[in-house]
Design a protein around this motif. Structure first.
Motif, short mmCIF file in Angstrom:
data_model
loop_
_atom_site.label_atom_id
_atom_site.label_comp_id
_atom_site.label_asym_id
_atom_site.label_seq_id
_atom_site.Cartn_x
_atom_site.Cartn_y
_atom_site.Cartn_z
N PHE A 238 19.43 -54.48 -67.62
CA PHE A 238 18.85 -54.52 -66.20
C PHE A 238 19.39 -54.29 -65.12
O PHE A 238 18.96 -53.40 -64.23
N THR A 239 20.70 -54.28 -65.16
CA THR A 239 21.38 -53.97 -64.11
C THR A 239 21.57 -52.40 -64.30
O THR A 239 21.28 -51.62 -62.88
N ALA A 240 21.73 -51.72 -65.26
CA ALA A 240 21.91 -50.21 -65.32
C ALA A 240 20.43 -49.42 -64.98
O ALA A 240 20.49 -48.49 -64.30
N ALA A 241 19.48 -50.09 -65.49
CA ALA A 241 18.22 -49.52 -65.50
C ALA A 241 17.95 -49.72 -63.69
O ALA A 241 17.36 -48.80 -63.08
N MET A 242 18.11 -50.85 -63.27
CA MET A 242 17.74 -50.89 -61.77
C MET A 242 18.54 -49.85 -60.90
O MET A 242 18.29 -49.38 -60.07
N ALA A 243 19.96 -49.91 -61.26
CA ALA A 243 20.78 -49.10 -60.42
C ALA A 243 20.61 -47.58 -60.68
O ALA A 243 20.35 -46.54 -59.77
N ALA B 33 18.37 -30.76 -67.06
CA ALA B 33 18.29 -30.28 -68.56
C ALA B 33 17.88 -30.99 -69.59
O ALA B 33 17.23 -30.47 -70.52
N ALA B 34 17.99 -32.36 -69.41
CA ALA B 34 17.34 -33.34 -70.41
C ALA B 34 16.02 -33.23 -70.44
O ALA B 34 15.06 -33.30 -71.34
N MET B 35 15.43 -33.28 -68.94
CA MET B 35 13.91 -32.97 -68.90
C MET B 35 13.28 -31.70 -69.30
O MET B 35 12.23 -31.89 -69.94
N ILE B 36 14.09 -30.54 -69.20
CA ILE B 36 13.76 -29.23 -69.82
C ILE B 36 13.76 -29.57 -71.45
O ILE B 36 12.67 -28.86 -71.97
N ASP B 37 14.57 -30.26 -72.00
CA ASP B 37 14.58 -30.52 -73.30
C ASP B 37 13.53 -31.22 -73.96
O ASP B 37 13.50 -31.66 -75.11
N GLY B 38 12.72 -31.84 -72.94
CA GLY B 38 11.64 -32.59 -73.27
C GLY B 38 11.91 -34.30 -73.44
O GLY B 38 11.13 -34.81 -73.73
N CYS B 39 13.03 -34.77 -72.81
CA CYS B 39 13.44 -36.07 -72.58
C CYS B 39 12.40 -36.58 -71.54
O CYS B 39 12.10 -36.11 -70.29
N THR B 40 12.15 -37.80 -71.74
CA THR B 40 11.36 -38.66 -70.61
C THR B 40 12.30 -39.37 -69.91
O THR B 40 13.59 -39.27 -70.10
N ASP B 41 12.01 -40.06 -68.84
CA ASP B 41 12.82 -40.81 -68.06
C ASP B 41 13.64 -41.95 -68.80
O ASP B 41 15.08 -41.98 -68.65
N LEU B 42 13.06 -42.66 -69.72
CA LEU B 42 13.68 -43.49 -70.39
C LEU B 42 14.86 -42.67 -71.49
O LEU B 42 15.87 -43.14 -71.73
N GLY B 43 14.15 -41.63 -72.01
CA GLY B 43 15.11 -40.66 -72.99
C GLY B 43 16.30 -40.48 -72.03
O GLY B 43 17.42 -40.35 -72.75
N THR B 44 16.15 -39.95 -70.98
CA THR B 44 17.46 -39.36 -69.98
C THR B 44 18.50 -40.54 -69.74
O THR B 44 19.61 -40.40 -69.98
N PHE B 45 17.68 -41.66 -69.77
CA PHE B 45 18.56 -43.02 -69.49
C PHE B 45 19.26 -43.45 -70.41
O PHE B 45 20.64 -43.56 -70.28
N LEU C 59 23.75 -43.53 -70.16
CA LEU C 59 24.38 -44.53 -70.67
C LEU C 59 25.48 -44.28 -71.32
O LEU C 59 26.60 -44.71 -71.34
N PRO C 60 25.52 -43.15 -72.28
CA PRO C 60 26.56 -42.60 -72.95
C PRO C 60 27.68 -42.26 -71.79
O PRO C 60 29.05 -42.47 -72.16
N LEU C 61 27.42 -41.50 -70.85
CA LEU C 61 28.09 -41.11 -69.85
C LEU C 61 28.88 -42.37 -69.08
O LEU C 61 29.93 -42.41 -68.29
N SER C 62 28.29 -43.51 -69.04
CA SER C 62 28.58 -44.51 -68.20
C SER C 62 29.42 -45.81 -69.04
O SER C 62 29.38 -46.85 -68.45
N ALA C 63 30.01 -45.25 -70.23
CA ALA C 63 30.67 -46.32 -70.95
C ALA C 63 31.70 -47.00 -70.21
O ALA C 63 31.94 -48.19 -70.24
N PRO C 64 32.78 -46.31 -69.54
CA PRO C 64 33.61 -47.06 -68.64
C PRO C 64 33.20 -48.03 -67.72
O PRO C 64 33.67 -49.34 -67.32
#
Length: 293
Positions: free
Chosen positions: A91-96, A171-183, A188-193
């Motif tokens: 929830f914190t990550a989604a809101m942020a 780039a993710a949007m162009i590849d067909g990702c939705t907002d949730l897919g991009t998230f 999230l994978p880039l936000s591991a630290p």
């Protein structure tokens, strides 16, 4: 570079002072650890002052881990620390993430509302009324839902998401990702630290849940470990594990103090065990987003 005599004396004094402070700080932890493993007869013979036990014993740990009230409290705290931390991070990550996207309408108003929750705390009674009206009294969820999202963590994580190039999202949007897919697939994978750092904050907070449990939980089968520990150390309440120590002492001559110290060690070790695995991400995660460019 050659150090002068005054400099060497100053460094030596600082070293000695820091060593003394470190020993003074670590001694209570060492004493708690030692007493928890001290054989009961030796503890009684030495009037409770043992620096290094001759006979190490696990009897206090065996008793606590075989006590139903203590085992249930450990399960409750484990549930809070795992489920609560996972939900809080999502929830914190989604809101942020939402507030970090400039195309979101009303993001400034949302940010102001988040800041207001930091500046103005409603207090104990309004919080209790809200929890009661939602029917969460005596529910384990009363210890998760009211503190699910930390406003301060949302602001810090938003600052981190602001540093992620918007081109990745495009780039993710162009590849067909939705907002949730991009998230979920990109952000999230880039936000591991950052997730590791904030996850540690949330896990420690949930594991140490105490005050809210006293306010909202009346069923002793649902209290977390910290409440049981408090009753053992202060009140010696049988129903939540406190006078279990007194009962054990009367039946098997096991000192109450060794049980208390063993309970403190059990309550402390899980967080100490998790920290080394997150340490490599911790400093990096806290600093990410603080400096841009």
């Amino acid at each position: 570079m050659k150090i002068s005599l005054a400099g060497r004396l100053f460094n030596g004094f600082n070293t000695i002072l820091l060593v003394v402070i470190g020993l003074v700080t670590l001694f209570p932890l060492y004493y708690v650890f030692v007493i928890s493993f001290t054989e009961p007869h030796e503890y009684l013979m030495k009037n409770g002052f043992v620096l290094f036990p001759q006979n190490w014993s696990l009897v206090s740990y065996r008793y606590l881990l075989n006590t139903d009230a203590f085992k249930v409290a450990m399960l409750n705290s484990t549930f809070l620390a795992t489920v609560g931390t996972g939900l809080s991070l999502i929830f914190t990550a989604a809101m942020a993430f939402g507030m970090s996207r400039k195309r979101l309408r009303g993001r400034k108003i949302m940010m102001m509302m988040v800041l207001l929750t930091i500046l103005f705390n409603p207090g104990i009674i309004p919080n209790y009324i809200v929890v009661r009206d939602f029917g969460l009294i005596n529910s384990i969820w009363s210890l998760i839902i009211p503190v699910l999202v930390s406003a301060w963590n949302v602001i810090l994580m938003k600052s981190f998401f602001d540093s992620i190039p918007v081109e990745l999202e495009d780039a993710a949007m162009i590849d067909g990702c939705t907002d949730l897919g991009t998230f979920f697939r990109v952000v999230l994978p880039l936000s591991a630290p950052a997730l590791a750092a904030f996850g540690l904050f949330y896990a420690v907070a949930y594991w140490n849940t105490f005050f809210n449990a006293i306010l909202y939980i009346n069923d002793f089968t649902k209290v977390p470990l910290q409440v049981v520990l408090r009753n053992m150390l202060i009140e010696s309440d049988t129903t939540t594990g406190g006078a279990a120590a007194v009962e054990m002492m009367s039946e098997n001559q096991l000192p109450t103090q060794t049980l208390k110290m063993a309970a403190v060690v059990i309550a402390t070790v899980p967080i100490l065990a998790v920290y080394p695995f997150l340490q490599k991400h911790f400093a990096k995660g806290v600093m990410l987003g603080s400096v841009k460019g």
